[in-house]
Design an enzyme around this catalytic site. Sequence first.
Site, PDB file in Angstrom:
ATOM      1  N   HIS A   1       7.035 -25.209  12.317  1.00  0.00           N
ATOM      2  CA  HIS A   1       8.034 -25.503  12.551  1.00  0.00           C
ATOM      3  C   HIS A   1       8.601 -27.109  13.401  1.00  0.00           C
ATOM      4  CE1 HIS A   1       8.721 -21.566  10.668  1.00  0.00           C
ATOM      5  NE2 HIS A   1       8.501 -21.071  11.775  1.00  0.00           N
TER       6      HIS A   1
ATOM      7  N   ASP B   1      -4.472  -2.289  -2.539  1.00  0.00           N
ATOM      8  CA  ASP B   1      -4.398  -2.677  -1.568  1.00  0.00           C
ATOM      9  C   ASP B   1      -5.913  -3.782  -2.399  1.00  0.00           C
ATOM     10  OD1 ASP B   1      -4.972  -2.523   0.719  1.00  0.00           O
ATOM     11  OD2 ASP B   1      -6.308  -1.089   0.776  1.00  0.00           O
ATOM     12  N   VAL B   2      -5.657  -5.290  -1.247  1.00  0.00           N
ATOM     13  CA  VAL B   2      -6.123  -6.285  -1.026  1.00  0.00           C
ATOM     14  C   VAL B   2      -7.075  -5.651   0.820  1.00  0.00           C
ATOM     15  CG1 VAL B   2      -6.389  -8.753  -0.472  1.00  0.00           C
ATOM     16  CG2 VAL B   2      -4.695  -6.909  -2.002  1.00  0.00           C
TER      17      VAL B   2
ATOM     18  N   LYS C   1       3.252 -19.439   6.571  1.00  0.00           N
ATOM     19  CA  LYS C   1       2.393 -19.912   7.760  1.00  0.00           C
ATOM     20  C   LYS C   1       2.328 -18.224   8.393  1.00  0.00           C
ATOM     21  CE  LYS C   1       4.576 -19.788  10.627  1.00  0.00           C
ATOM     22  NZ  LYS C   1       5.468 -19.020  11.796  1.00  0.00           N
TER      23      LYS C   1
ATOM     24  N   LYS D   1      15.787 -25.185   6.472  1.00  0.00           N
ATOM     25  CA  LYS D   1      17.070 -24.997   6.500  1.00  0.00           C
ATOM     26  C   LYS D   1      18.606 -26.630   6.388  1.00  0.00           C
ATOM     27  CE  LYS D   1      15.465 -22.181  10.349  1.00  0.00           C
ATOM     28  NZ  LYS D   1      16.183 -20.776  11.020  1.00  0.00           N
TER      29      LYS D   1
ATOM     30  N   HIS E   1      10.087 -21.883   6.665  1.00  0.00           N
ATOM     31  CA  HIS E   1      11.339 -22.249   6.347  1.00  0.00           C
ATOM     32  C   HIS E   1      11.876 -22.991   6.583  1.00  0.00           C
ATOM     33  CE1 HIS E   1      11.228 -19.167   9.643  1.00  0.00           C
ATOM     34  NE2 HIS E   1      12.309 -19.400   9.912  1.00  0.00           N
TER      35      HIS E   1
ATOM     36  N   ASP F   1       2.320 -20.071  16.041  1.00  0.00           N
ATOM     37  CA  ASP F   1       2.904 -19.351  15.418  1.00  0.00           C
ATOM     38  C   ASP F   1       4.228 -20.573  14.926  1.00  0.00           C
ATOM     39  OD1 ASP F   1       4.649 -17.215  13.839  1.00  0.00           O
ATOM     40  OD2 ASP F   1       5.528 -17.208  16.228  1.00  0.00           O
TER      41      ASP F   1
ATOM     42  N   LYS G   1       9.692 -17.659  23.558  1.00  0.00           N
ATOM     43  CA  LYS G   1      10.514 -16.493  23.150  1.00  0.00           C
ATOM     44  C   LYS G   1      10.682 -15.821  24.600  1.00  0.00           C
ATOM     45  CE  LYS G   1       8.382 -15.239  19.134  1.00  0.00           C
ATOM     46  NZ  LYS G   1       9.138 -15.955  18.087  1.00  0.00           N
TER      47      LYS G   1
ATOM     48  N   ARG H   1       1.006  -1.180   0.268  1.00  0.00           N
ATOM     49  CA  ARG H   1       0.239  -0.384  -0.006  1.00  0.00           C
ATOM     50  C   ARG H   1       0.306   0.939   0.086  1.00  0.00           C
ATOM     51  NH1 ARG H   1      -3.922  -1.796   5.019  1.00  0.00           N
ATOM     52  NH2 ARG H   1      -2.375  -2.840   5.508  1.00  0.00           N
TER      53      ARG H   1
HETATM   54  C1  BG6 Z   1       8.998 -16.968  12.374  1.00  0.00           C
HETATM   55  C2  BG6 Z   1       7.922 -16.984  13.612  1.00  0.00           C
HETATM   56  O1  BG6 Z   1       7.728 -18.495  11.851  1.00  0.00           O
HETATM   57  O2  BG6 Z   1       9.538 -18.315  13.134  1.00  0.00           O
HETATM   58  C3  BG6 Z   1       8.613 -16.454  14.276  1.00  0.00           C
HETATM   59  O3  BG6 Z   1       6.723 -16.576  12.883  1.00  0.00           O
HETATM   60  C4  BG6 Z   1      10.130 -16.820  14.540  1.00  0.00           C
HETATM   61  O4  BG6 Z   1       7.400 -15.845  15.299  1.00  0.00           O
HETATM   62  C5  BG6 Z   1      10.676 -17.345  13.619  1.00  0.00           C
HETATM   63  O5  BG6 Z   1      10.401 -15.774  15.877  1.00  0.00           O
HETATM   64  C6  BG6 Z   1      12.080 -18.106  13.543  1.00  0.00           C
HETATM   65  O6  BG6 Z   1      12.721 -18.539  12.984  1.00  0.00           O
HETATM   66  P1  BG6 Z   1      13.947 -18.550  12.290  1.00  0.00           P
HETATM   67  O7  BG6 Z   1      14.592 -19.258  11.370  1.00  0.00           O
HETATM   68  O8  BG6 Z   1      14.509 -17.287  13.366  1.00  0.00           O
HETATM   69  O9  BG6 Z   1      14.661 -20.143  14.075  1.00  0.00           O
END
Ligand code: BG6
Length: 498
Positions: A250, A96-97, A158, A192, A188, A245, A350, A55
């Site tokens: 993951h 914008d969506v 995600k 790795k 992601h 999250d 965290k 935007r």
């Molecule tokens: C993300 C989460 O998918 O992965 C974040 O939304 C998290 O909250 C992050 O901090 C961690 O990724 P990595 O590669 O730094 O372990």
Amino acid sequence: MSSPVPASPAAPHRADLVVFGGTGDLAMRKLIPALYHCDRDGLLAPETRIIAMSRGGLADSDFRGKVDAEVRGAVPVEDPQVWARFLGRLHHITVDVSAEGGHAAHPGWGELAALLSGHEDRDRIFYLASPPMTFGPFCRDARAAGVVTPRSRVVLEKPIGRDLLSAQRINDEVGEIFAEPQTYRIDHYLGKETVQNLLVLRFANAFLEPVWNSLWIDHVQISVTETVGTPGRRGYYDHAGALRDMVQNHLLQLLCLVAMEPPARNDRESIRDEKVKVLQALRPISGTEADRFTVRGQYTEGPGMPGYLDEPASTPPTAASRRVETFAAIRAEVRNWRWAGVPFYLRTGKRLPTRRSEIVVQFKDVPHSIFPGGSPNRLVLRLQPSEGIHLHLMAKEPGTGEVALRPVPLSLDFASAFASRVPDAYERLLLDVMAGNPTLFMRRDEVEAAWRWIDPILATWEASGMPPEPYPAGSAGPASAHELLARSGRAWHEEETA
Ligand code: BG6
């Protein structure tokens, strides 16, 4: 030895990569640097363009200036010409969506159509680095704007939804425009290096398979601990929490790769087929079992660090902020012949003391020990901070006296062993999307199977009305997470180094 994951092709595909949310945090911190590294390494075709949509109201030159100012310092720019070439690939479209969709009339869509027109022979990638509720509307708008071609693919970040129902709805909406083989759901962690190496370790070495089961393995720990908090992320995090999250995607993906059966073939579906079977075999956890087998916590103020509720945010904390977990631990079980009775302990949080992601496979003690002292018998697959594999063995202390044992690691550190830079996960995954290789992406049934297991835990937590257990920022997490293992005489793997 061939890799179980097809290597990206030598001749790069010509692609137009359209990033929706193209000036956001993910794009600026991860996607743009990853694409620069690919460019620097000669892995982008000369014609490949990167088109950010946001935007933001930026001209191409503004966007290039923004990337120059914000990304250049974060990547190694050895050759200014390569950097200039990379900046030249960048474009920006203002659009914008809304959650309701119907914005295809926005002038930005016409600009995008004009920019893409005449390049229908290229792979066209729509990368949605935006909240999941925008996925369906974006896809509808893109189709209405006439920019979806048979060579188009869509990448979904995600979390896909916030529970099974919303994930199904998003998958249905996206599925109206993009067929499943065109849909790349990114996690992601799967990009790795250690995660891909886990497949090689398991399926290219014969010695592990005979001991990779409940006869020899006592338990598995999958732990992703972070030192960062959530400053500036409350809007997202209040409605996500650690379970949505991190665990739903993951951690469960890592669990799948540890627990899956050897696939029959190294192709795009065989590995994913085996992962789905693991998710389907997870023992459901709800009601009183959720009280026994799960832990949720929220960080409070710690030395020099604010609590979750006091993190800088654009809005004050709400009831949702008070309920959300920044830490989750679960004792999971995979109900099949290989794993019956073996606990899989999952943990993420965290503001913990160390940033570390690892899979710890703890083997059983020797059946009869003739030496004093216990044995580590432990395989550690480290994803972070430095990617590597460490086999902790017992060895004899050198000396002429009584035999004394000492744990020693046999360590393989990827960066030093291969004397090369370990690419960021996004580099690998972006190249795979451009090459049309979905092996390391989540299939619809995988995502939905993961939600099917997560949903009852979420429901139990929500129904309890109890706030998460507090833990001070910088501490080792809620006491209950330690009790989760201590009840059976186990402990989290906490070593500082390999
Ligand atoms: C993300 C989460 O998918 O992965 C974040 O939304 C998290 O909250 C992050 O901090 C961690 O990724 P990595 O590669 O730094 O372990």
